[in-house]
Design a protein around this motif. Structure first.
Motif, short mmCIF file in Angstrom:
data_model
loop_
_atom_site.label_atom_id
_atom_site.label_comp_id
_atom_site.label_asym_id
_atom_site.label_seq_id
_atom_site.Cartn_x
_atom_site.Cartn_y
_atom_site.Cartn_z
N LEU A 258 0.81 -1.23 0.00
CA LEU A 258 0.00 0.00 0.00
C LEU A 258 0.84 1.28 0.00
O LEU A 258 0.30 2.36 -0.17
N GLY A 259 2.18 1.16 0.19
CA GLY A 259 3.05 2.33 0.13
C GLY A 259 3.42 2.85 1.52
O GLY A 259 2.60 2.81 2.44
N SER A 260 4.66 3.36 1.63
CA SER A 260 5.15 3.81 2.94
C SER A 260 4.97 5.31 3.13
O SER A 260 5.33 5.85 4.18
N GLY A 261 4.45 6.01 2.11
CA GLY A 261 4.33 7.47 2.21
C GLY A 261 5.71 8.09 2.29
O GLY A 261 6.66 7.60 1.67
N ASP A 262 5.85 9.15 3.10
CA ASP A 262 7.15 9.82 3.15
C ASP A 262 8.07 9.23 4.20
O ASP A 262 9.17 9.74 4.44
N ARG A 263 7.64 8.15 4.88
CA ARG A 263 8.48 7.53 5.90
C ARG A 263 9.42 6.51 5.28
O ARG A 263 9.02 5.79 4.37
N ASN B 279 3.61 1.95 -5.24
CA ASN B 279 3.13 1.12 -6.36
C ASN B 279 3.67 -0.31 -6.32
O ASN B 279 4.03 -0.89 -7.34
N GLY B 280 3.80 -0.87 -5.13
CA GLY B 280 4.23 -2.26 -4.99
C GLY B 280 5.72 -2.47 -5.18
O GLY B 280 6.18 -3.61 -5.29
N LYS B 281 6.51 -1.38 -5.26
CA LYS B 281 7.96 -1.52 -5.46
C LYS B 281 8.69 -0.81 -4.32
O LYS B 281 8.22 0.22 -3.84
N TRP B 282 9.86 -1.32 -3.98
CA TRP B 282 10.69 -0.63 -2.99
C TRP B 282 11.89 0.00 -3.68
O TRP B 282 12.32 -0.45 -4.74
N GLN B 283 12.41 1.02 -3.05
CA GLN B 283 13.59 1.71 -3.58
C GLN B 283 14.49 2.10 -2.42
O GLN B 283 14.00 2.66 -1.43
N ILE B 284 15.78 1.79 -2.53
CA ILE B 284 16.71 2.13 -1.45
C ILE B 284 16.87 3.65 -1.37
O ILE B 284 17.04 4.31 -2.40
#
Ligand code: NAD
Ligand code: LMR
Length: 331
Positions: free
Chosen positions: A259-264, A292-297
């Motif tokens: 669902l997304g982490s927002g700005d955290r 959008n279901g993806k993570w980014q370092i």
């Protein structure tokens, strides 16, 4: 109402699953409008216990629970699931280090990787909770080559939650007022809980946690060791490993991924691309954002000399664990 999504929990008759299954079925992970069909995997001798869990789920009368499939067959369990919580593994007992679990548990993740490779959706999101979680996730990914590496993650959210809670208590604010504390590396006693970029809201003002606490010695010693050793402290007190908090952290991890982490920032063990000078191709915990279901370092953070030493130590442990695990999997 949306179509139900299939979700698997392994180790479904165990203690973490006992809390986690309720959270998933009640809407805390995939949202209040998303029905779920639960696949519950455990080993054959646990099917009787699992039957009791299935009865209790029915007795919860949960509107979002579309169905339940209890099974001891991995290929049935992983079929068509969008999310996999891999919890099933032996827990650490008092006096054991996490690496003592490696030989016992890593084979489970080889077999489950092979099963997923055959039957799972190629976009399945996998969270490994069973220890040693980082290396188990790596092995699982290695034996499921048809599924992208980015889809395999390990849980360090419990460490993040522990760290956030320690800092909030020290400053005297509610836990949600602290954000962007980072867990780097392994979910083990070499992990690096890092408060150097963490931010706290006090009243109406946001400030760096380092300024709010103003005690470098505490942040470099007691804070770090308390978080590193929290799992062992819970085992010493309960004579069993953490379960309620582990289940909550697993829900947090998967919810934010979907669902997304927002700005955290959130900490997740992900296959390392070498960011921040870490070893490539180990599952290393980094600060990430998700959308959008993806993570980014999270990139561009300053790494102090102290942080460099801590990152190197936990990276070295992960590289060693990887080698040990590959040796075990050869047999
Ligand atoms: P538990 O012993 O209560 O339950 C584990 C369950 O897994 C049992 O029901 C067992 O039969 C099942 N199992 C064993 N082999 C299996 C297999 N091949 N397939 C499916 N199921 C299998 O343990 P628990 O307290 O629920 O802990 C589970 C794991 O989670 C442990 O390895 C523990 O160390 C780990 N853990 C990780 C974190 C973390 O932060 N990453 C936190 C807490 C616990
Ligand atoms: C924890 O961190 O509580 C778990 O990983 C259990 C353990 O072995 O420490």
């Amino acid at each position: 109402m949306a179509e139900p999504v299939k979700v698997v929990v392994t180790g479904a008759a165990g203690q973490i699953a006992y809390s986690l299954i309720y959270q998933i079925a009640s809407g805390a992970v995939f949202g209040p409008d998303q029905p779920v069909y639960l696949h519950l995997l455990d080993i054959a001798p646990m099917m009787g216990v699992l039957e009791g869990v299935v009865m209790e789920l029915a007795d919860c009368a949960l509107p979002l629970l579309a169905g339940v499939l209890p099974t001891f067959k991995p290929e049935e369990a992983f079929k068509d699931v969008v999310a996999a919580f891999l919890v099933g593994a032996m827990p650490r007992k008092e006096g054991m280090e996490r690496k003592d679990l490696l030989a016992a548990n890593v084979r489970i993740f080889k077999e489950q990787g092979q099963a997923m490779d055959k039957v799972a959706r190629k976009d399945v999101k996998v969270l490994v909770v069973g220890n040693p979680a980082n290396t188990n996730a790596l092995i699982c990914s290695k034996y499921a080559p048809s599924i992208p590496k980015e889809n395999f993650t390990a849980m360090t959210r419990l460490d993040q939650n522990r760290a956030q809670s320690q800092l909030a208590a020290k400053i005297g604010v509610p836990v949600q007022n602290v954000k962007n504390v980072v867990i780097w590396g392994n979910h083990s006693s070499t992990q690096f809980p890092d408060a150097s970029n963490a931010v706290v809201t006090v009243g109406r003002t946001e400030k760096l946690v380092t300024n709010a606490i103003n005690d470098d010695e505490y942040l470099k010693t007691t804070f770090i060791t308390t978080v590193q050793k929290r799992g062992a402290a819970v085992i010493a007190a309960r004579k069993m490993s953490s379960a309620l908090s582990a289940a909550k952290a697993a829900s947090d991890h998967m919810r934010d991924w979907f669902l997304g982490s927002g700005d955290r920032w959130v900490s997740m063990g992900v296959v390392s691309d070498g960011s921040y000078g870490t070893p490539r191709d180990v599952v290393f915990s980094f600060p990430v954002t998700t959308a959008n279901g993806k993570w980014q370092i999270v990139q561009g953070l300053t790494i102090s000399d102290f942080a460099r030493q801590m990152l190197d130590a936990t990276g070295k442990e992960l590289a060693e664990e990887k080698q040990d695990a590959l040796d075990v999997c050869k047999d």
